[in-house]
Scaffold this motif. Structure first.
Motif, PDB file in Angstrom:
ATOM      1  N   SER A 212       0.877  -1.129  -0.054  1.00 16.84           N
ATOM      2  CA  SER A 212      -0.158  -0.045  -0.073  1.00 16.84           C
ATOM      3  C   SER A 212       0.964   1.142  -0.025  1.00 16.84           C
ATOM      4  CB  SER A 212      -0.895  -0.090   1.209  1.00 16.84           C
ATOM      5  OG  SER A 212      -1.378   1.335   1.284  1.00 16.84           O
ATOM      6  N   GLN A 213       0.378   2.424  -0.828  1.00 12.38           N
ATOM      7  CA  GLN A 213       1.241   3.579  -0.739  1.00 12.38           C
ATOM      8  C   GLN A 213       1.393   4.217   0.427  1.00 12.38           C
ATOM      9  OE1 GLN A 213       3.248   4.800  -3.420  1.00 12.38           O
ATOM     10  NE2 GLN A 213       3.096   2.696  -4.414  1.00 12.38           N
ATOM     11  N   THR A 214       0.279   4.114   1.381  1.00 14.28           N
ATOM     12  CA  THR A 214       0.356   4.734   2.898  1.00 14.28           C
ATOM     13  C   THR A 214       0.619   3.642   3.896  1.00 14.28           C
ATOM     14  OG1 THR A 214      -2.017   4.316   2.874  1.00 14.28           O
ATOM     15  CG2 THR A 214      -1.456   6.221   1.861  1.00 14.28           C
ATOM     16  N   LEU A 215       0.430   2.299   3.680  1.00 12.73           N
ATOM     17  CA  LEU A 215       0.643   1.539   4.810  1.00 12.73           C
ATOM     18  C   LEU A 215       1.764   0.368   4.588  1.00 12.73           C
ATOM     19  CD1 LEU A 215      -3.089   0.516   5.403  1.00 12.73           C
ATOM     20  CD2 LEU A 215      -1.896   2.118   6.757  1.00 12.73           C
ATOM     21  N   PRO A 218       2.604  -5.601   3.956  1.00  7.53           N
ATOM     22  CA  PRO A 218       1.917  -6.246   5.388  1.00  7.53           C
ATOM     23  C   PRO A 218       2.971  -7.690   5.795  1.00  7.53           C
ATOM     24  CG  PRO A 218       0.895  -7.102   3.230  1.00  7.53           C
ATOM     25  CD  PRO A 218       1.943  -6.010   2.649  1.00  7.53           C
ATOM     26  N   THR A 219       2.700  -7.922   6.778  1.00  4.36           N
ATOM     27  CA  THR A 219       3.191  -9.222   7.430  1.00  4.36           C
ATOM     28  C   THR A 219       2.092 -10.207   7.185  1.00  4.36           C
ATOM     29  OG1 THR A 219       2.561  -8.959   9.543  1.00  4.36           O
ATOM     30  CG2 THR A 219       4.627  -7.933   8.887  1.00  4.36           C
ATOM     31  N   THR A 220       2.960 -11.613   6.995  1.00  2.00           N
ATOM     32  CA  THR A 220       1.751 -12.872   6.645  1.00  2.00           C
ATOM     33  C   THR A 220       1.735 -13.567   8.012  1.00  2.00           C
ATOM     34  OG1 THR A 220       3.637 -14.364   6.243  1.00  2.00           O
ATOM     35  CG2 THR A 220       2.994 -12.916   4.615  1.00  2.00           C
ATOM     36  N   ASP A 221       0.822 -14.551   8.315  1.00  2.12           N
ATOM     37  CA  ASP A 221       0.716 -15.532   9.110  1.00  2.12           C
ATOM     38  C   ASP A 221       1.577 -16.544   8.420  1.00  2.12           C
ATOM     39  OD1 ASP A 221      -0.804 -16.480   6.911  1.00  2.12           O
ATOM     40  OD2 ASP A 221      -2.499 -17.120   8.182  1.00  2.12           O
ATOM     41  N   LYS A 222       1.617 -17.605   9.506  1.00  2.00           N
ATOM     42  CA  LYS A 222       2.479 -18.926   8.846  1.00  2.00           C
ATOM     43  C   LYS A 222       1.377 -19.845   8.036  1.00  2.00           C
ATOM     44  CE  LYS A 222       5.798 -20.717  10.809  1.00  2.00           C
ATOM     45  NZ  LYS A 222       6.571 -21.392  11.739  1.00  2.00           N
ATOM     46  N   LEU A 264       1.100  -3.310   9.300  1.00  2.00           N
ATOM     47  CA  LEU A 264       1.771  -2.926  10.665  1.00  2.00           C
ATOM     48  C   LEU A 264       0.630  -1.958  11.443  1.00  2.00           C
ATOM     49  CD1 LEU A 264       5.349  -1.672   9.317  1.00  2.00           C
ATOM     50  CD2 LEU A 264       4.710  -3.973  10.135  1.00  2.00           C
ATOM     51  N   ASP A 265      -0.259  -1.406  10.888  1.00  2.00           N
ATOM     52  CA  ASP A 265      -1.194  -0.698  11.918  1.00  2.00           C
ATOM     53  C   ASP A 265      -2.314  -1.534  12.328  1.00  2.00           C
ATOM     54  OD1 ASP A 265      -2.896  -0.884   9.696  1.00  2.00           O
ATOM     55  OD2 ASP A 265      -3.481   1.087   9.470  1.00  2.00           O
ATOM     56  N   GLY A 266      -2.239  -2.924  12.233  1.00  2.00           N
ATOM     57  CA  GLY A 266      -3.208  -3.766  12.573  1.00  2.00           C
ATOM     58  C   GLY A 266      -4.051  -4.055  11.860  1.00  2.00           C
ATOM     59  N   SER A 267      -4.581  -3.228  10.563  1.00  2.00           N
ATOM     60  CA  SER A 267      -5.512  -3.584   9.680  1.00  2.00           C
ATOM     61  C   SER A 267      -5.320  -4.828   8.637  1.00  2.00           C
ATOM     62  CB  SER A 267      -6.000  -2.134   8.823  1.00  2.00           C
ATOM     63  OG  SER A 267      -4.552  -1.946   8.223  1.00  2.00           O
TER      64      SER A 267
END
Length: 470
Positions: A212-215, A218-222, A264-267
């Protein structure tokens, strides 16, 4: 055998495995590791034979069980240069366990030999902490706490400052094999080994997701997937001590890894899927045994160039919408080349009750310099590995085996930083108006930048082998 059972076995037997040749383990168990991984034509133990040549288990005429556990330590270093900023980030993962289990059923008066194995045969993983000492964020806002007297590593800056931030990866593959070997003659055997695999991957941040250009990324689950394949082998044991072997492990075909992603912000971030198979491996071996000496040499070719997840390279290109024809920022794959592996081992049995072994393994590097950026989550590339091992009989039926391993990369794997979508603006026609150009700069090379990694590895492993009714 269902997925839940394999997952349980995976957790018990493969807490973490690191690749030595690409992401392929150079050997299995203390005996095979101490011979540099050479076993295609010199089956000194059942684990090495089951891993590299199913036909070679025909040399064992008893029921034998083998269990090994090792403590593995790696120390990768990630470095980068951008403008006047340059620095190094060290991995802080620590020690990882490496288990292996094998069993063979053989009889002296039977032409059939059977085996089963559960090995962690592949993996990679890094943990590089975030470097919070950055000069400014991507919006140009200065950092009042920036200390310019301290070396900084731009690639480890937080994502809001243009880096990856905390970078972590975990990939592990457990392979369960069921082996049958048949003696065509007293000297010639063939073998076949169907395999069931369980793989799991976790990434932070996730390079296979479009950022995302703003966020940011993301991180992944396993995520996990099942895979299937096979291995076939031939083994010739001449009366004069010369031994020949050949085997072919097919590519292990996996289903897609399906990730739930979180910014990273939890969304929540869009879900992604990625297919990563295990490459086909062709092995040839030569062995020679005479008096107190056993010698082995293996050559292997690992076919990354025809393996999903490794053959693809570059960025995913958007197919529709205002960004059609432009890269999304998601990575297609590692883009690795085929590699050649040479394993050499020597065992000396002249000391009573204390066989000694030395081994060496060489592996070529699968990573092109221009694609080094894409392999940051998988930096475990070891060019030269050295091993020393021993065995000691605790009883007539119980053998203790041990090995020490030390490996080094052949200098630094180094390329340039890549960024195909650097803060793109959109023009009045709704098209990206940025510096990325598919014709002149398809990878998004940042001029004057560098990224590289190198590492050393060390391991101590012990195993016990029990022969029933010896």
């Amino acid at each position: 055998m269902n997925k839940n059972f394999l997952k349980l076995a995976f957790l018990m037997l493969s807490a973490l495995v690191y690749g030595q040749a690409g992401h392929v383990m150079q050997g299995v168990g203390a005996v095979n590791m101490s011979m540099g991984g050479a076993a295609t034509a010199q089956p000194l133990d059942i684990s090495g034979a089951l891993q590299w040549n199913p036909a070679a288990i025909s040399t064992f005429d008893n029921k034998i069980i083998d269990f090994n556990i090792g403590a593995f330590f790696s120390s990768p270093e990630l470095s980068s240069t951008y403008g006047t900023m340059s620095g190094v980030t060290e991995d802080d993962r620590g020690v990882s366990p490496m288990p292996a289990f094998a069993m063979v059923w053989g009889k002296e008066d039977s032409k059939h030999t059977f085996g089963v194995s559960a090995f962690g045969i592949s993996g990679f993983g890094v943990t590089f902490p975030e470097n919070s000492n950055y000069p400014q964020d991507r919006m140009g806002n200065g950092n009042p706490n920036f200390d310019q007297t301290i070396p900084v590593n731009p690639i480890s800056f937080p994502q809001m400052a243009g880096g990856f931030g905390h970078l972590e990866s975990d990939y592990m593959l457990l392979q369960v094999g069921f082996t049958w070997a048949y003696e065509i003659t007293d000297n010639l055997s063939i073998g076949v080994q169907p395999t069931i695999n369980y793989g799991a991957l976790e990434l932070a941040p996730s390079p296979i997701s479009a950022p995302s250009q703003t966020l940011g990324y993301p991180t992944t689950d396993k995520a996990s997937a099942l895979g299937f394949g096979a291995q076939f082998g031939m083994f010739y044991n001449s009366p004069g001590g010369i031994k020949l072997g050949a085997s072919y492990k097919t590519g292990q075909s996996f289903g897609d890894l399906e990730f739930n992603n979180t910014y990273l912000d939890g969304s929540e971030a869009p879900e992604t899927a990625f297919n990563m198979d295990y490459p086909a491996i062709l092995s040839f071996g030569l062995g020679y045994s005479k008096a107190d000496f056993d010698f082995a040499i293996d050559y292997r070719m690992v076919d990354y160039e025809n393996t999903d997840g490794f053959s693809e390279k570059g960025w995913v290109i958007a197919e529709e919408g205002p960004t059609a024809g432009f890269p999304t920022g998601a990575v297609k794959g590692f883009g690795w080349k085929n590699i050649n592996i040479l394993s050499v081992g020597l065992q000396y049995k002249g000391i009573e009750k204390l066989p000694l072994r030395v081994g060496y393994t060489y592996s070529s590097n699968p990573i092109d310099d221009e694609l080094a950026f894409f392999s940051i989550p998988a930096t475990a590339i070891i060019a030269n590995a050295f091993q020393f091992g021993f065995s000691y009989p605790l009883t007539d039926s119980l053998m203790l085996n041990g090995v020490y391993h030390y490996g080094t990369s052949d200098g630094k794997t180094e390329g340039t930083l890549l960024n195909p979508t650097p803060d793109q603006d959109f023009n009045q026609d709704g098209q990206p108006d940025g510096p990325w150009n598919a014709a002149t700069n398809p990878l998004g090379i940042i001029p004057g930048s560098k990224v590289g990694y190198e590492m050393t590895t060390s391991m101590v492993m012990f195993g016990v082998s029990y022969t029933f009714n010896k």
